[in-house]
Design a protein around this motif. Sequence first.
Motif, mmCIF file in Angstrom:
data_model
loop_
_atom_site.group_PDB
_atom_site.id
_atom_site.type_symbol
_atom_site.label_atom_id
_atom_site.label_comp_id
_atom_site.label_asym_id
_atom_site.label_seq_id
_atom_site.Cartn_x
_atom_site.Cartn_y
_atom_site.Cartn_z
ATOM 1 N N LYS A 25 0.837 -1.202 0.000
ATOM 2 C CA LYS A 25 0.000 0.000 0.000
ATOM 3 C C LYS A 25 0.872 1.252 0.000
ATOM 4 C CE LYS A 25 -3.809 -2.098 2.635
ATOM 5 N NZ LYS A 25 -4.655 -1.972 3.863
ATOM 6 N N GLN A 26 0.443 2.258 -0.741
ATOM 7 C CA GLN A 26 1.190 3.519 -0.738
ATOM 8 C C GLN A 26 0.886 4.359 0.495
ATOM 9 O OE1 GLN A 26 -1.094 4.680 -4.453
ATOM 10 N NE2 GLN A 26 -0.857 6.738 -3.557
ATOM 11 N N TYR A 27 -0.333 4.218 1.017
ATOM 12 C CA TYR A 27 -0.711 4.953 2.237
ATOM 13 C C TYR A 27 -0.205 4.216 3.461
ATOM 14 C CZ TYR A 27 -3.748 8.471 0.099
ATOM 15 O OH TYR A 27 -4.225 9.547 -0.594
ATOM 16 N N PRO A 28 0.033 4.929 4.571
ATOM 17 C CA PRO A 28 -0.188 6.370 4.762
ATOM 18 C C PRO A 28 1.021 7.238 4.389
ATOM 19 C CG PRO A 28 0.371 5.388 6.848
ATOM 20 C CD PRO A 28 0.340 4.260 5.849
ATOM 21 N N GLU A 29 2.179 6.602 4.162
ATOM 22 C CA GLU A 29 3.411 7.383 4.009
ATOM 23 C C GLU A 29 3.490 8.134 2.677
ATOM 24 O OE1 GLU A 29 4.336 3.622 6.406
ATOM 25 O OE2 GLU A 29 3.317 4.118 4.520
ATOM 26 N N LEU A 30 2.948 7.555 1.618
ATOM 27 C CA LEU A 30 3.155 8.111 0.276
ATOM 28 C C LEU A 30 1.820 8.323 -0.441
ATOM 29 C CD1 LEU A 30 6.125 5.829 -0.905
ATOM 30 C CD2 LEU A 30 6.270 8.103 0.141
ATOM 31 N N PRO A 31 1.056 9.352 -0.055
ATOM 32 C CA PRO A 31 -0.235 9.557 -0.720
ATOM 33 C C PRO A 31 -0.121 9.830 -2.215
ATOM 34 C CG PRO A 31 0.315 11.411 0.736
ATOM 35 C CD PRO A 31 1.282 10.327 1.029
ATOM 36 N N ARG A 32 1.042 10.310 -2.670
ATOM 37 C CA ARG A 32 1.266 10.468 -4.108
ATOM 38 C C ARG A 32 2.329 9.497 -4.631
ATOM 39 N NH1 ARG A 32 1.302 16.359 -3.169
ATOM 40 N NH2 ARG A 32 -0.767 17.221 -3.713
ATOM 41 N N GLY A 33 2.543 8.440 -3.936
ATOM 42 C CA GLY A 33 3.653 7.545 -4.285
ATOM 43 C C GLY A 33 3.256 6.256 -4.974
ATOM 44 N N CYS A 34 2.205 6.302 -5.789
ATOM 45 C CA CYS A 34 1.757 5.064 -6.447
ATOM 46 C C CYS A 34 2.820 4.495 -7.388
ATOM 47 C CB CYS A 34 0.449 5.291 -7.194
ATOM 48 S SG CYS A 34 0.497 6.617 -8.425
ATOM 49 N N GLU A 35 3.581 5.374 -8.061
ATOM 50 C CA GLU A 35 4.552 4.895 -9.050
ATOM 51 C C GLU A 35 5.703 4.127 -8.387
ATOM 52 O OE1 GLU A 35 2.956 8.977 -10.414
ATOM 53 O OE2 GLU A 35 3.892 8.184 -8.589
ATOM 54 N N VAL A 36 6.280 4.701 -7.332
ATOM 55 C CA VAL A 36 7.395 4.007 -6.673
ATOM 56 C C VAL A 36 6.902 2.796 -5.891
ATOM 57 C CG1 VAL A 36 8.918 6.014 -6.593
ATOM 58 C CG2 VAL A 36 7.348 5.581 -4.687
ATOM 59 N N THR A 37 5.663 2.847 -5.396
ATOM 60 C CA THR A 37 5.117 1.690 -4.674
ATOM 61 C C THR A 37 4.889 0.529 -5.632
ATOM 62 O OG1 THR A 37 4.037 3.181 -3.107
ATOM 63 C CG2 THR A 37 3.292 0.902 -3.136
ATOM 64 N N SER A 38 4.369 0.809 -6.824
ATOM 65 C CA SER A 38 4.194 -0.247 -7.830
ATOM 66 C C SER A 38 5.540 -0.806 -8.274
ATOM 67 C CB SER A 38 3.413 0.289 -9.026
ATOM 68 O OG SER A 38 2.085 0.595 -8.668
ATOM 69 N N LEU A 39 6.538 0.071 -8.376
ATOM 70 C CA LEU A 39 7.886 -0.404 -8.715
ATOM 71 C C LEU A 39 8.444 -1.284 -7.602
ATOM 72 C CD1 LEU A 39 10.365 -0.458 -10.550
ATOM 73 C CD2 LEU A 39 11.122 1.672 -9.460
ATOM 74 N N ALA A 40 8.181 -0.932 -6.346
ATOM 75 C CA ALA A 40 8.646 -1.754 -5.221
ATOM 76 C C ALA A 40 8.062 -3.161 -5.314
ATOM 77 C CB ALA A 40 8.259 -1.102 -3.896
ATOM 78 N N MET A 41 6.799 -3.273 -5.722
ATOM 79 C CA MET A 41 6.182 -4.598 -5.874
ATOM 80 C C MET A 41 6.887 -5.403 -6.955
ATOM 81 S SD MET A 41 2.072 -3.997 -5.415
ATOM 82 C CE MET A 41 1.780 -2.302 -5.936
#
Length: 261
Positions: free
Chosen positions: A69-85
């Motif tokens: 999940k990108q929340y709660p730390e990265l409310p605009r961090g969908c791109e790096v969170t998807s890359l982390a996956m």
Amino acid sequence: MFVRIAFLYNIGFVLLFTFLFWMEAHTYFNTLHKKTNIETLALESVDDEQFTEEPLIKGQVLIDAPIIKQYPELPRGCEVTSLAMLLQYKGINTNKLELAERIKKDTTLYRRKENKIYFGNPNDGFVGDMYNLNKPGYGVYHEPIRELAEQYLPGEILDITGSDFEYLKFFLSNGNPVWIITNATFKVLGANSFQEWETPTGRVRITYREHSVLVTGYDENYVYFNDPLSGEKNKKEPLTDFIHAWEQMGSQAITVELKPQ
């Protein structure tokens, strides 16, 4: 007279020997050529057999990639969170916060002047604030994401932006999830959802509904993906709508190069 007969006899013997030698050589090389062709055809048959046993694009696929999940730390961090996956699925020890720190940034400040918006370019780096929705911010596109992924898997990252969805199916069929840019509705957006910015490297057209997910599969009717915004694993959306939304955002896609088994 005797000398002439002997001479003719020797000439005949030489001609006969030459003819027999030519026939033997011709037979040898012809046999060798046929053998080479047969071996080539045999190899091609093996490849064809392997191809038919393991189709490049399967009818349906579902990959078990980690959900983050990108929340709660990265409310605009969908791109790096998807890359982390994607990176974690490939065995890389990293996380969304590390990637958020390392992603290239476009530090251009947001401002309005004469009904124009001046801000950063997501093709150059992450625009604005990733951590706080009360501050101006947007996101980042495929090129900076590819550059960041290359730091973890040098020489193995493929930017397949601009491909059609059938090409994405090829990688999914062979076990590689695909990072993409879409929008949060997973449907084509109307023109009123977009606006234009002036940036230091040119004008860009953006939508605040921009979103990034990790595609994990598909079947005849649906696309499956890990959604960092909802935190849902293998979430599904109608195939046609999903593809059109992805294409509207420039068909942006990143994956990992396939390796021989």
